[in-house]
Design a protein around this motif. Structure first.
Motif, PDB file in Angstrom:
ATOM      1  N   VAL A  97       0.857  -1.245   0.029  1.00 38.97           N
ATOM      2  CA  VAL A  97      -0.009  -0.043  -0.074  1.00 38.97           C
ATOM      3  C   VAL A  97       0.722   1.161   0.010  1.00 38.97           C
ATOM      4  N   GLY A  98       0.628   2.210  -0.769  1.00 39.14           N
ATOM      5  CA  GLY A  98       1.189   3.427  -1.054  1.00 39.14           C
ATOM      6  C   GLY A  98       0.703   4.507  -1.732  1.00 39.14           C
ATOM      7  N   TYR A  99       1.146   5.440  -2.221  1.00 40.38           N
ATOM      8  CA  TYR A  99       0.610   6.793  -2.854  1.00 40.38           C
ATOM      9  C   TYR A  99       1.325   6.799  -4.213  1.00 40.38           C
ATOM     10  N   THR A 100       0.468   6.883  -5.355  1.00 45.23           N
ATOM     11  CA  THR A 100       0.898   7.238  -6.648  1.00 45.23           C
ATOM     12  C   THR A 100       0.281   8.262  -7.187  1.00 45.23           C
ATOM     13  N   SER A 101       0.900   9.085  -8.303  1.00 47.27           N
ATOM     14  CA  SER A 101       0.174  10.157  -9.101  1.00 47.27           C
ATOM     15  C   SER A 101      -1.058   9.844  -9.517  1.00 47.27           C
ATOM     16  N   SER A 102      -2.163  10.712  -9.473  1.00 46.61           N
ATOM     17  CA  SER A 102      -3.298  10.787  -9.987  1.00 46.61           C
ATOM     18  C   SER A 102      -3.403  11.065 -11.391  1.00 46.61           C
ATOM     19  N   GLY A 103      -2.251  11.483 -11.848  1.00 45.81           N
ATOM     20  CA  GLY A 103      -2.430  12.219 -13.323  1.00 45.81           C
ATOM     21  C   GLY A 103      -2.818  11.065 -14.278  1.00 45.81           C
ATOM     22  N   THR A 104      -3.672  11.240 -15.357  1.00 53.34           N
ATOM     23  CA  THR A 104      -4.193  10.152 -16.220  1.00 53.34           C
ATOM     24  C   THR A 104      -3.116   9.614 -17.234  1.00 53.34           C
ATOM     25  N   GLN A 105      -1.871  10.451 -17.323  1.00 47.43           N
ATOM     26  CA  GLN A 105      -0.763   9.955 -18.125  1.00 47.43           C
ATOM     27  C   GLN A 105      -0.366   8.696 -17.320  1.00 47.43           C
ATOM     28  N   TYR A 106      -0.531   8.537 -16.027  1.00 46.89           N
ATOM     29  CA  TYR A 106       0.045   7.623 -15.226  1.00 46.89           C
ATOM     30  C   TYR A 106      -0.856   6.400 -15.016  1.00 46.89           C
ATOM     31  N   ILE A 107      -2.149   6.892 -14.751  1.00 45.07           N
ATOM     32  CA  ILE A 107      -3.149   5.874 -14.176  1.00 45.07           C
ATOM     33  C   ILE A 107      -4.515   6.180 -14.728  1.00 45.07           C
ATOM     34  N   SER A 108      -5.343   5.099 -14.943  1.00 45.45           N
ATOM     35  CA  SER A 108      -6.746   5.419 -15.545  1.00 45.45           C
ATOM     36  C   SER A 108      -7.497   4.498 -14.699  1.00 45.45           C
ATOM     37  N   LEU A 109      -8.855   4.968 -14.390  1.00 46.05           N
ATOM     38  CA  LEU A 109      -9.664   4.003 -13.682  1.00 46.05           C
ATOM     39  C   LEU A 109     -10.118   3.125 -14.529  1.00 46.05           C
ATOM     40  N   ILE A 110     -10.740   1.928 -14.243  1.00 51.23           N
ATOM     41  CA  ILE A 110     -11.094   0.794 -14.976  1.00 51.23           C
ATOM     42  C   ILE A 110     -12.712   1.070 -14.496  1.00 51.23           C
ATOM     43  N   PRO A 111     -13.589   1.038 -15.582  1.00 53.57           N
ATOM     44  CA  PRO A 111     -14.925   1.347 -15.407  1.00 53.57           C
ATOM     45  C   PRO A 111     -15.670   0.159 -14.595  1.00 53.57           C
ATOM     46  N   VAL A 112     -16.456   0.178 -13.826  1.00 48.00           N
ATOM     47  CA  VAL A 112     -17.202  -0.737 -12.927  1.00 48.00           C
ATOM     48  C   VAL A 112     -18.302  -1.147 -13.773  1.00 48.00           C
ATOM     49  N   PRO A 113     -18.489  -2.551 -13.951  1.00 47.13           N
ATOM     50  CA  PRO A 113     -19.456  -3.040 -14.966  1.00 47.13           C
ATOM     51  C   PRO A 113     -20.663  -2.984 -14.221  1.00 47.13           C
ATOM     52  N   VAL A 114     -21.914  -2.605 -15.048  1.00 49.86           N
ATOM     53  CA  VAL A 114     -23.247  -2.542 -14.227  1.00 49.86           C
ATOM     54  C   VAL A 114     -23.787  -3.910 -14.235  1.00 49.86           C
ATOM     55  N   THR A 115     -23.991  -4.567 -13.147  1.00 45.99           N
ATOM     56  CA  THR A 115     -24.803  -5.667 -13.140  1.00 45.99           C
ATOM     57  C   THR A 115     -26.065  -5.948 -13.047  1.00 45.99           C
ATOM     58  N   PRO A 116     -26.848  -6.582 -13.466  1.00 43.63           N
ATOM     59  CA  PRO A 116     -28.180  -6.483 -13.961  1.00 43.63           C
ATOM     60  C   PRO A 116     -28.831  -7.159 -12.357  1.00 43.63           C
ATOM     61  N   THR A 117     -30.014  -6.399 -12.019  1.00 44.41           N
ATOM     62  CA  THR A 117     -30.596  -6.596 -10.773  1.00 44.41           C
ATOM     63  C   THR A 117     -31.150  -7.988 -10.724  1.00 44.41           C
ATOM     64  N   LEU A 118     -30.745  -8.899  -9.843  1.00 45.61           N
ATOM     65  CA  LEU A 118     -31.401 -10.250  -9.767  1.00 45.61           C
ATOM     66  C   LEU A 118     -32.841 -10.131  -8.946  1.00 45.61           C
ATOM     67  N   GLN A 119     -34.010 -10.705  -9.429  1.00 47.70           N
ATOM     68  CA  GLN A 119     -35.020 -10.284  -8.771  1.00 47.70           C
ATOM     69  C   GLN A 119     -35.288 -11.778  -7.824  1.00 47.70           C
ATOM     70  N   THR A 120     -36.169 -11.762  -6.646  1.00 45.51           N
ATOM     71  CA  THR A 120     -36.456 -12.878  -5.900  1.00 45.51           C
ATOM     72  C   THR A 120     -37.990 -12.995  -6.141  1.00 45.51           C
ATOM     73  N   ALA A 121     -38.271 -14.437  -5.819  1.00 47.94           N
ATOM     74  CA  ALA A 121     -39.716 -14.711  -5.894  1.00 47.94           C
ATOM     75  C   ALA A 121     -40.280 -15.584  -4.869  1.00 47.94           C
ATOM     76  N   LEU A 122     -41.305 -15.722  -4.623  1.00 45.61           N
ATOM     77  CA  LEU A 122     -41.947 -16.505  -3.338  1.00 45.61           C
ATOM     78  C   LEU A 122     -42.613 -17.637  -3.989  1.00 45.61           C
ATOM     79  N   ILE A 123     -42.531 -18.931  -3.269  1.00 50.92           N
ATOM     80  CA  ILE A 123     -43.013 -19.980  -3.739  1.00 50.92           C
ATOM     81  C   ILE A 123     -44.505 -19.736  -3.133  1.00 50.92           C
ATOM     82  N   GLN A 124     -45.776 -20.185  -4.025  1.00 46.40           N
ATOM     83  CA  GLN A 124     -46.991 -20.093  -3.414  1.00 46.40           C
ATOM     84  C   GLN A 124     -47.550 -21.330  -3.129  1.00 46.40           C
ATOM     85  N   SER A 125     -47.108 -22.515  -3.765  1.00 40.16           N
ATOM     86  CA  SER A 125     -47.567 -24.040  -3.431  1.00 40.16           C
ATOM     87  C   SER A 125     -46.206 -25.063  -3.839  1.00 40.16           C
TER      88      SER A 125
END
Length: 352
Positions: A97-125
């Protein structure tokens, strides 16, 4: 090398999970996100980044601080915080763990993928869970009234692909008389927290210790699951690693390394409680492997001799805190469904 690989794997896994915290950041629009990114030290979801060109990893957020190592082009790091306008606090694949430059010539964020929302269901019988979306396919088990399942897909006009609370995946009828979808209240799933327990006198060291353990456990909500996770860090957990870690942090008490040893410890040093209604908030709960959806599948079993496959922390009011699979979302609060109740062996108190 194995440890480095594990940490890199955990780092990449964490980036794909929305961590339950005080706040969260929006996914970066592109790899060229600037230092005006909404990452902050106070409202933060863990995100990864890729190194664009060789840059120093320093001991403090200053160009005059000591150099720990060099990050190379293509390295993947975990962003821990945006310390100021010029530095990120990061963890590399070796866990440094340490500190590094946040300049875009040195580092770029990796986009967080959007995960589809899973739905739940209730068994009726009561309805069959099948191996394929066909009435002629093999029956895996029977789902009972009031069981809650996760909808993985609507396979066709007649079948849902579902996952049970016990982790079994199969196909069930989509007809309303058998299953009803549970409405999604918001885009972000809500975690049902246990109802407050009556206050206890401050002089009770047992109650205070248990609440400390539970508070530690709740701070790890959303931490990714990994079978056989390392006991030397808290990046990922399996079930027994999680219970061991929260007692270690909350009470400075070291439980054994796996669920079976923890169950043996309870039998040898505490009292095995066979009835869930007799458990106390903060007790450990031990479970056997899945054998079927009906109570009769578990009849006649010697629960004290059965092989333990899972451990959880009881919160009271029929709820437990635990982690059991990658698909379930890591550390979470669950209700004691009929499936979990069937698999329950015994429980007991760590703190006497």
């Amino acid at each position: 090398m194995i440890q480095s690989h594990k940490k890199l794997k955990a780092s990449l896994l964490v980036s794909a999970v929305l961590v339950v915290s005080l706040g969260a950041i929006s996914p970066a629009p592109s790899a060229a996100a600037s230092t005006s990114s909404s990452i902050s030290a106070t409202a933060f979801a863990v995100q990864t980044a890729i190194i664009q060109s060789s840059v120093r990893l320093r001991t403090a957020p200053s160009t005059s601080s000591n150099v720990l190592s060099y990050l190379s082009k293509g390295d993947v790091v975990t962003i821990l915080e945006k310390t100021n306008n010029y530095f990120y606090k990061v963890r590399n694949a070796d866990g440094e763990v340490g500190y590094t430059s946040s300049g875009t010539q040195y580092i770029s964020l990796i986009p967080v993928p959007v995960t589809p929302t899973l739905q739940t269901a209730l068994i009726q019988s009561s309805v069959r869970l099948r191996s394929a979306p066909s009435t002629s396919s093999k029956v895996l088990l029977y789902l009972s009234k009031d069981d809650v399942v996760t909808i993985l897909e609507k396979t066709n006009d007649y079948f849902y692909k579902v996952r049970t609370a016990g982790g079994v995946v199969g196909y069930s009828s989509s007809m309303d008389q058998y299953i009803q979808l549970i409405p999604v209240k918001s885009e972000v799933p809500e975690i049902t927290l246990p109802q407050p327990v009556p206050p206890v006198p401050e002089a009770s060291p047992i109650a205070t210790g248990i609440e400390d353990v539970i508070r530690v456990g709740m701070k790890y909500l959303g931490t990714p699951y990994e079978f056989g996770s390392s006991r030397s860090n808290s990046d990922t957990f399996d079930c027994s690693d999680f219970t061991r870690q929260i007692f270690l942090e909350g009470k400075q008490f070291q439980l054994p390394y796996d669920s079976r040893q923890q169950g043996d410890w309870i039998k040898g040093n505490s009292k095995a409680v066979m009835d869930v209604s007799s458990l106390k908030r903060g007790d450990l709960m031990f479970f056997m492997s899945y054998k079927g959806s009906t109570a009769s599948a578990y009849a006649g079993i010697d629960k004290l001799a059965e092989r333990i496959t899972h451990v959880a922390l009881y919160l009271g009011d029929g709820q437990m805190l635990h982690t059991y699979s990658v698909d379930s979302g890591g550390v979470k609060v669950d209700k004691l469904s009929a499936s979990w109740m069937n698999r329950f062996l015994y429980g007991g108190s760590v703190i006497q």
